[in-house]
Design a protein around this motif. Structure first.
Motif, PDB file in Angstrom:
ATOM      1  N   CYS A 122       0.827  -1.207   0.000  1.00 55.42           N
ATOM      2  CA  CYS A 122       0.000   0.000   0.000  1.00 55.42           C
ATOM      3  C   CYS A 122       0.863   1.259   0.000  1.00 55.42           C
ATOM      4  O   CYS A 122       0.522   2.276   0.623  1.00 55.42           O
ATOM      5  CB  CYS A 122      -0.949   0.007   1.192  1.00 55.42           C
ATOM      6  SG  CYS A 122      -2.013  -1.455   1.296  1.00 55.42           S
ATOM      7  N   GLY A 123       2.000   1.212  -0.682  1.00 57.90           N
ATOM      8  CA  GLY A 123       2.875   2.371  -0.797  1.00 57.90           C
ATOM      9  C   GLY A 123       3.787   2.606   0.393  1.00 57.90           C
ATOM     10  O   GLY A 123       4.487   3.621   0.436  1.00 57.90           O
ATOM     11  N   HIS A 124       3.805   1.660   1.341  1.00 60.94           N
ATOM     12  CA  HIS A 124       4.622   1.829   2.544  1.00 60.94           C
ATOM     13  C   HIS A 124       5.722   0.770   2.588  1.00 60.94           C
ATOM     14  O   HIS A 124       5.473  -0.412   2.312  1.00 60.94           O
ATOM     15  CB  HIS A 124       3.760   1.694   3.810  1.00 60.94           C
ATOM     16  CG  HIS A 124       2.714   2.752   3.950  1.00 60.94           C
ATOM     17  ND1 HIS A 124       2.965   3.974   4.540  1.00 60.94           N
ATOM     18  CD2 HIS A 124       1.400   2.768   3.565  1.00 60.94           C
ATOM     19  CE1 HIS A 124       1.855   4.705   4.524  1.00 60.94           C
ATOM     20  NE2 HIS A 124       0.894   3.993   3.948  1.00 60.94           N
ATOM     21  N   ASP A 125       6.941   1.195   2.950  1.00 60.47           N
ATOM     22  CA  ASP A 125       7.996   0.231   3.245  1.00 60.47           C
ATOM     23  C   ASP A 125       7.625  -0.491   4.537  1.00 60.47           C
ATOM     24  O   ASP A 125       7.316   0.148   5.551  1.00 60.47           O
ATOM     25  CB  ASP A 125       9.342   0.941   3.417  1.00 60.47           C
ATOM     26  CG  ASP A 125       9.887   1.455   2.096  1.00 60.47           C
ATOM     27  OD1 ASP A 125       9.910   0.669   1.123  1.00 60.47           O
ATOM     28  OD2 ASP A 125      10.285   2.634   2.034  1.00 60.47           O
ATOM     29  N   VAL A 126       7.656  -1.820   4.491  1.00 58.24           N
ATOM     30  CA  VAL A 126       7.201  -2.629   5.626  1.00 58.24           C
ATOM     31  C   VAL A 126       8.294  -3.615   6.019  1.00 58.24           C
ATOM     32  O   VAL A 126       8.873  -4.298   5.168  1.00 58.24           O
ATOM     33  CB  VAL A 126       5.904  -3.389   5.267  1.00 58.24           C
ATOM     34  CG1 VAL A 126       5.467  -4.275   6.434  1.00 58.24           C
ATOM     35  CG2 VAL A 126       4.787  -2.416   4.890  1.00 58.24           C
ATOM     36  N   ASP A 127       8.561  -3.707   7.316  1.00 58.80           N
ATOM     37  CA  ASP A 127       9.522  -4.683   7.823  1.00 58.80           C
ATOM     38  C   ASP A 127       8.757  -5.905   8.331  1.00 58.80           C
ATOM     39  O   ASP A 127       7.593  -5.797   8.750  1.00 58.80           O
ATOM     40  CB  ASP A 127      10.341  -4.075   8.959  1.00 58.80           C
ATOM     41  CG  ASP A 127      11.696  -4.734   9.117  1.00 58.80           C
ATOM     42  OD1 ASP A 127      12.263  -5.177   8.101  1.00 58.80           O
ATOM     43  OD2 ASP A 127      12.194  -4.809  10.245  1.00 58.80           O
TER      44      ASP A 127
END
Length: 292
Positions: free
Chosen positions: A98-103
């Protein structure tokens, strides 16, 4: 995992809700719905943990027996396989949703270590508790105010206890398959693997596990050969299935014997060794094509 986990307060009006709810829906869609997550993730956790334990070659039967580097590797494996199971794209961190960098973080203990580069970003949190055979999957934004002030030598920190309420749980305290070998004693495991060839080890396995679910992975580990399934097929009177049938033991499988397993009240599993002891059980076995 912590015994007391606070209820999530992530709901409409919470500052993290909009972002986390979008990520949640994206993940659920990738899994084919909430049920897809609850069926695929627990099985994946068991598979990857057992792959590191390697009972067939090490005789270890529990996570507690692993070396520190192996425990760390489980976390890496789970992060990789979560990406694979959900077809998550690679990103600057572990993925982009959703357009977010996720760890992606996994733990086998009581919390997650958050690296410096993930602070301020959404995180997928997974956990497996081998003592209780319960697993967890959630989402959180690693806001600085949610994190402990101190860092370890790797410059990682963790969620403050009171900040756990800011986790949006996808599921929590969901049962996942326990380690198969923990259902047997040390002596039984040693006896099984002391067999000098595949047929002997397989016979010992199924004799020791009457009425119990036996996983395909356990059969593979005991067979210790490329065509390990040969050991549980009829083999001209020489195979494990033939020999055990002569002893009155049927090797049932969910692929071919699901109806018989249900009729006998047995667990539906990869394999279940069963010795009919009453005429009614023998009649059922014959009815479903497994005469003794």
């Amino acid at each position: 995992m912590k015994k007391k986990i606070p209820a999530s307060i992530v709901a409409p009006g919470h500052p993290d809700f909009v972002v986390l709810d979008k990520i949640l829906k994206d993940i659920q869609e990738r899994a084919g719905g909430p049920d897809g997550l609850e069926s695929r993730i627990p099985a994946m956790l068991r598979r990857e943990i057992d792959w590191v334990i390697k009972t067939a070659t090490t005789r270890r039967r529990s996570y507690a027996q692993l070396e520190k580097v192996e425990r760390t590797y489980i976390g890496t494996l789970v992060e990789i396989m979560l990406r694979a199971e959900l077809n998550l794209p690679r990103g600057r961190l572990d993925t982009v949703l959703c357009g977010h960098d996720v760890d992606i973080k996994h733990t086998m203990s009581s919390g997650w270590m958050i690296p410096t580069e993930a602070i301020g970003h959404p995180c997928i949190l997974s956990a497996a508790d081998e003592k209780t055979a319960l697993c967890y999957l959630g989402l959180v934004i690693a806001r600085p105010e949610y994190l402990r002030q101190g860092q370890n030598k790797d410059k990682k920190t963790s969620l403050r206890a009171e900040a756990w309420e800011n986790i949006l749980w996808i599921f929590k305290q969901l049962p996942y398959p326990p380690n198969f070998w923990r259902s047997l004693s040390d002596d039984e495991v040693d006896h099984i693997f002391a067999g000098k060839h595949g047929n002997e080890r397989m016979k010992r396995l199924f004799r020791a596990t009457l009425n119990m679910p036996v996983t395909r992975e356990a059969v593979q580990g005991v067979g210790q050969q490329k065509d390990f399934m040969r050991r549980v097929r009829a083999d001209g009177g020489r195979g494990t299935r033939d020999i055990l049938r002569n002893e009155g033991i049927l090797i049932l499988s969910k692929e071919y014997d699901r109806k018989l397993m249900t009729a006998l009240g047995l667990p539906i599993a990869d394999f279940v060794p069963f010795r009919p002891s009453t005429q009614a059980e023998k009649d059922l076995a014959e009815k479903y094509g497994r005469p003794i």
